[in-house]
Design a protein around this motif. Structure first.
Motif, PDB file in Angstrom:
ATOM      1  N   LEU A  29      62.228  60.835  85.425  1.00  0.00           N
ATOM      2  CA  LEU A  29      61.561  61.030  84.138  1.00  0.00           C
ATOM      3  C   LEU A  29      61.099  59.684  83.614  1.00  0.00           C
ATOM      4  O   LEU A  29      61.910  58.787  83.372  1.00  0.00           O
ATOM      5  N   ASP A  30      59.779  59.551  83.460  1.00  0.00           N
ATOM      6  CA  ASP A  30      59.228  58.324  82.882  1.00  0.00           C
ATOM      7  C   ASP A  30      58.346  58.617  81.674  1.00  0.00           C
ATOM      8  O   ASP A  30      57.915  57.706  80.981  1.00  0.00           O
ATOM      9  N   GLY A  31      58.063  59.896  81.425  1.00  0.00           N
ATOM     10  CA  GLY A  31      57.226  60.271  80.291  1.00  0.00           C
ATOM     11  C   GLY A  31      55.747  60.169  80.574  1.00  0.00           C
ATOM     12  O   GLY A  31      54.932  60.534  79.737  1.00  0.00           O
ATOM     13  N   LYS A  32      55.384  59.690  81.760  1.00  0.00           N
ATOM     14  CA  LYS A  32      53.969  59.548  82.122  1.00  0.00           C
ATOM     15  C   LYS A  32      53.655  60.406  83.345  1.00  0.00           C
ATOM     16  O   LYS A  32      53.010  61.433  83.240  1.00  0.00           O
ATOM     17  N   LYS A  33      54.126  59.953  84.518  1.00  0.00           N
ATOM     18  CA  LYS A  33      53.898  60.738  85.737  1.00  0.00           C
ATOM     19  C   LYS A  33      54.709  62.025  85.708  1.00  0.00           C
ATOM     20  O   LYS A  33      54.245  63.068  86.142  1.00  0.00           O
ATOM     21  N   VAL A  34      55.924  61.931  85.252  1.00  0.00           N
ATOM     22  CA  VAL A  34      56.792  63.105  85.109  1.00  0.00           C
ATOM     23  C   VAL A  34      57.055  63.292  83.622  1.00  0.00           C
ATOM     24  O   VAL A  34      57.657  62.437  82.982  1.00  0.00           O
ATOM     25  N   THR A  35      56.577  64.413  83.090  1.00  0.00           N
ATOM     26  CA  THR A  35      56.734  64.677  81.663  1.00  0.00           C
ATOM     27  C   THR A  35      58.127  65.197  81.363  1.00  0.00           C
ATOM     28  O   THR A  35      58.821  65.709  82.245  1.00  0.00           O
ATOM     29  N   TYR A  36      58.492  65.090  80.099  1.00  0.00           N
ATOM     30  CA  TYR A  36      59.806  65.576  79.666  1.00  0.00           C
ATOM     31  C   TYR A  36      59.958  67.071  79.963  1.00  0.00           C
ATOM     32  O   TYR A  36      60.980  67.494  80.499  1.00  0.00           O
ATOM     33  N   SER A  37      58.956  67.870  79.640  1.00  0.00           N
ATOM     34  CA  SER A  37      59.084  69.317  79.845  1.00  0.00           C
ATOM     35  C   SER A  37      59.232  69.666  81.325  1.00  0.00           C
ATOM     36  O   SER A  37      60.021  70.548  81.672  1.00  0.00           O
ATOM     37  N   SER A  38      58.518  68.974  82.200  1.00  0.00           N
ATOM     38  CA  SER A  38      58.664  69.211  83.645  1.00  0.00           C
ATOM     39  C   SER A  38      60.056  68.813  84.115  1.00  0.00           C
ATOM     40  O   SER A  38      60.695  69.531  84.896  1.00  0.00           O
ATOM     41  N   TRP A  39      60.522  67.663  83.652  1.00  0.00           N
ATOM     42  CA  TRP A  39      61.841  67.170  84.045  1.00  0.00           C
ATOM     43  C   TRP A  39      62.934  68.147  83.610  1.00  0.00           C
ATOM     44  O   TRP A  39      63.839  68.458  84.372  1.00  0.00           O
ATOM     45  N   VAL A  40      62.837  68.635  82.359  1.00  0.00           N
ATOM     46  CA  VAL A  40      63.832  69.584  81.849  1.00  0.00           C
ATOM     47  C   VAL A  40      63.857  70.842  82.701  1.00  0.00           C
ATOM     48  O   VAL A  40      64.922  71.330  83.073  1.00  0.00           O
ATOM     49  N   LYS A  41      62.685  71.379  83.031  1.00  0.00           N
ATOM     50  CA  LYS A  41      62.618  72.594  83.848  1.00  0.00           C
ATOM     51  C   LYS A  41      63.265  72.371  85.213  1.00  0.00           C
ATOM     52  O   LYS A  41      64.063  73.196  85.666  1.00  0.00           O
ATOM     53  N   LEU A  42      62.931  71.264  85.859  1.00  0.00           N
ATOM     54  CA  LEU A  42      63.513  70.965  87.172  1.00  0.00           C
ATOM     55  C   LEU A  42      65.015  70.728  87.084  1.00  0.00           C
ATOM     56  O   LEU A  42      65.786  71.207  87.915  1.00  0.00           O
ATOM     57  N   PHE A  43      65.431  69.973  86.077  1.00  0.00           N
ATOM     58  CA  PHE A  43      66.851  69.650  85.938  1.00  0.00           C
ATOM     59  C   PHE A  43      67.664  70.911  85.654  1.00  0.00           C
ATOM     60  O   PHE A  43      68.723  71.124  86.256  1.00  0.00           O
ATOM     61  N   LYS A  44      67.173  71.756  84.749  1.00  0.00           N
ATOM     62  CA  LYS A  44      67.903  72.988  84.430  1.00  0.00           C
ATOM     63  C   LYS A  44      67.970  73.922  85.638  1.00  0.00           C
ATOM     64  O   LYS A  44      68.998  74.563  85.866  1.00  0.00           O
ATOM     65  N   LEU A  45      66.895  74.002  86.390  1.00  0.00           N
ATOM     66  CA  LEU A  45      66.891  74.821  87.600  1.00  0.00           C
ATOM     67  C   LEU A  45      67.954  74.322  88.572  1.00  0.00           C
ATOM     68  O   LEU A  45      68.732  75.102  89.124  1.00  0.00           O
ATOM     69  N   HIS A  46      68.011  73.025  88.739  1.00  0.00           N
ATOM     70  CA  HIS A  46      68.999  72.395  89.617  1.00  0.00           C
ATOM     71  C   HIS A  46      70.419  72.628  89.091  1.00  0.00           C
ATOM     72  O   HIS A  46      71.315  73.022  89.840  1.00  0.00           O
ATOM     73  N   ALA A  47      70.606  72.428  87.795  1.00  0.00           N
ATOM     74  CA  ALA A  47      71.929  72.613  87.177  1.00  0.00           C
ATOM     75  C   ALA A  47      72.396  74.058  87.297  1.00  0.00           C
ATOM     76  O   ALA A  47      73.576  74.318  87.559  1.00  0.00           O
ATOM     77  N   CYS A  48      71.490  74.991  87.142  1.00  0.00           N
ATOM     78  CA  CYS A  48      71.843  76.411  87.280  1.00  0.00           C
ATOM     79  C   CYS A  48      72.261  76.714  88.722  1.00  0.00           C
ATOM     80  O   CYS A  48      73.276  77.368  88.954  1.00  0.00           O
ATOM     81  N   GLY A  49      71.485  76.221  89.674  1.00  0.00           N
ATOM     82  CA  GLY A  49      71.781  76.458  91.078  1.00  0.00           C
ATOM     83  C   GLY A  49      73.110  75.876  91.529  1.00  0.00           C
ATOM     84  O   GLY A  49      73.767  76.416  92.414  1.00  0.00           O
TER      85      GLY A  49
END
Length: 143
Positions: A29-49
């Protein structure tokens, strides 16, 4: 008689312990190439799995006197490492705190990105209004 254990019984380890490199699953997450909303979605998906969503969703941790606290604390430390390991250096210095738990770090990141939403929108609108074709390398980039 000695201690009898069932040779067919195996200890099941928590899935969190098998993650070798979080960056293979969740980008930095850098706020530019990877946005906060994208990072949250990926992280939550990973955390759920990996069955650790409760460490970032606000679920109350067990009491320190609870027999499950030690295991919870170890898993939380791994989730906290995942969070720290998926932040840019700039964000890491803003989020890193001693004696933190994963949910506290998660909340600090959320506050960085969501508390200044209005000013960020104003900055983006200003940038958009001042965008000129001359400043862009091509008409496609401008569009």
């Amino acid at each position: 008689m000695g201690d009898k254990t069932d040779p067919n019984t195996t200890k099941i380890i928590h899935p969190v312990y098998i993650v070798a490199n979080i960056q293979n699953k969740v980008r930095i997450l850098d706020g530019k190439k990877v946005t906060y909303s994208s990072w949250v979605k990926l992280f939550k998906l990973h955390a759920c799995g990996y069955k650790v969503l409760s460490h970032i969703d606000g679920t109350t941790p067990p009491a320190k006197t609870d027999e499950d606290y030690e295991s919870w604390s170890e898993i939380d430390a791994i989730v906290l490492q995942w969070i720290y390991g998926t932040l840019s250096d700039d964000l890491l210095t803003r989020v890193l705190e001693p004696d933190s738990i994963a949910y506290e770090a998660w909340t600090r990141i959320q506050n960085i990105f969501l508390n200044n939403k209005g000013s960020r929108a104003a900055d983006l609108e200003h940038e958009f209004n001042n965008l000129t074709l001359r400043a862009m390398p091509s008409l496609e980039d401008y569009c």
